[in-house]
Design an enzyme around this catalytic site. Sequence first.
Site, short mmCIF file in Angstrom:
data_model
loop_
_atom_site.label_atom_id
_atom_site.label_comp_id
_atom_site.label_asym_id
_atom_site.label_seq_id
_atom_site.Cartn_x
_atom_site.Cartn_y
_atom_site.Cartn_z
N THR A 121 2.78 -12.64 2.70
CA THR A 121 2.10 -13.25 1.55
C THR A 121 2.56 -14.71 1.23
O THR A 121 3.66 -14.88 1.66
CB THR A 121 1.88 -12.36 0.38
N LYS A 136 2.40 2.29 -4.97
CA LYS A 136 3.17 1.52 -6.07
C LYS A 136 2.40 1.77 -7.40
O LYS A 136 3.01 2.30 -8.60
CB LYS A 136 3.21 0.06 -6.15
N HIS A 150 -4.04 -1.95 -6.59
CA HIS A 150 -3.38 -0.74 -6.80
C HIS A 150 -4.54 0.23 -7.19
O HIS A 150 -5.11 0.09 -8.01
CB HIS A 150 -2.38 -0.83 -8.02
N GLY A 191 5.36 12.22 -4.28
CA GLY A 191 4.11 12.19 -4.13
C GLY A 191 3.45 13.44 -3.44
O GLY A 191 3.83 13.26 -2.34
N ASP A 209 0.86 -1.21 -0.09
CA ASP A 209 -0.02 -0.30 -0.16
C ASP A 209 0.86 1.40 -0.03
O ASP A 209 0.39 2.21 0.46
CB ASP A 209 -1.13 0.14 1.15
N THR A 235 -7.63 -1.64 -0.28
CA THR A 235 -8.40 -1.49 -1.85
C THR A 235 -9.02 -2.78 -1.79
O THR A 235 -10.14 -2.88 -2.78
CB THR A 235 -7.18 -1.27 -2.99
N GLY A 240 -0.14 14.39 -3.85
CA GLY A 240 -1.53 14.22 -4.01
C GLY A 240 -1.97 13.02 -4.45
O GLY A 240 -1.23 12.34 -4.98
#
EC number: 6.3.4.4
Length: 427
Positions: free
Chosen positions: A239, A17, A42, A414, A14, A299, A416
Amino acid sequence: MSQIRAIVGTQWGDEGKGKIVDFLAKEADVVVRAQGGSNAGHTVEAFGKIFKLHLIPSGILYKDKINIIGNGVVIDPESLIEEIESLQKEGISTENLRISDRAHLVMPYHKILDEEQEKQRGEESLGTTKRGIGPAYTDKTERTNLRVCDMLDEDEFVHKLRIVYERKNRILTEVYHKTPMKFGELLEQFMKYGEILRPYITDTIKLLNDAIKEGKKILLEGAQATMLDLDYGTYPYVTSSHPTVGGFCIGAGIAPKHIQEVIGVVKSYTTRVGKGPFPTELLDRVGDSIRERGKEYGTTTGRPRRCGWLDLVVVRYAVLINGIDKIALTKLDTLSNLPKVKVCVGYRHAGKILDLFPASLKVAMECEPIYEEFDGWSEEEIKKAKEYDQLPKNAKKYIEFIEKETGAKVFLIGTGASREDIIIKEN
């Protein structure tokens, strides 16, 4: 000469990417997803819309890019078809999507087993997404799973399904007291999936290596992140695949020597979903504020993410394992308007200072973070900045401290949610 860049998550996933891949895909000819399954998510904001991708590479939002789902991905055909149709409804073409014929399938019984095994673990549950990913990788390792190519050959699919069908039904009915699956229904369902996906299925290993020979620019898109890697993560809260650069080579079918640049995506703070150690976790109003400002909800699952300060012990570890050359720093705006911002630079444990993440889960749970503190910055200052020199002084101090501590230069920042909210930092 071909240029291959790998995009890897440095924390617990998270990190943003998808946005970074979307930004860098402008310069790429091919975008490849190499591991994981529909447990990953994503989010990309483009064309005034929000796209949530789980299996399809983020490069699909560009018309002229080939997008490959590699052999290392486990594919739930139902989920993939839904994703394809969802994109098409939004006017996004999927004609440049390619699916590896060697990729393994997530079967309906994998999803049931995933959920039932989580229930059985009780308080020791791993916090999986219950999408069947772990059981699918288990069957892959046991060499009993079905693959994408099998959906294109009914006789082969019948033969392979018969080998596992009775055993899976016994587990479902006798261990978990679930309704048995019907062979005919499974066969009909997957033959239908095969026909829908047939135009996309190909030998992606040949396709990718031909692209390398032709000098194409290739972007390897990681799902999840280093701290969720089966070998390097906070085992067992990890995972079932390898979201590190080595795993990308295996999952895409390319030689390691072809990768020229590794980009590590670092969120300006830390989050994780589910259980497991999290030394810098904030269980207070600051943590709640970061979660709400950063919209930190899964997500895939919608679960609220655990939030905490940036942990450079974790990032340093990821830089080491992946050979990270550059850092893309995301969500700097989320930390705006805080009076003070902290960064973890080491752990204190049993009278010792640790500067890399420990193997022992017990030790990791007992670690006390050592913090450096920075003065904050305002959201207005961040939003106005279009170039690095326009960022507030305190934000630049924060960024340059990250560079010093990790040994990797920050080249993208980044600021925003939109794909335009990125500052390029020239080094």
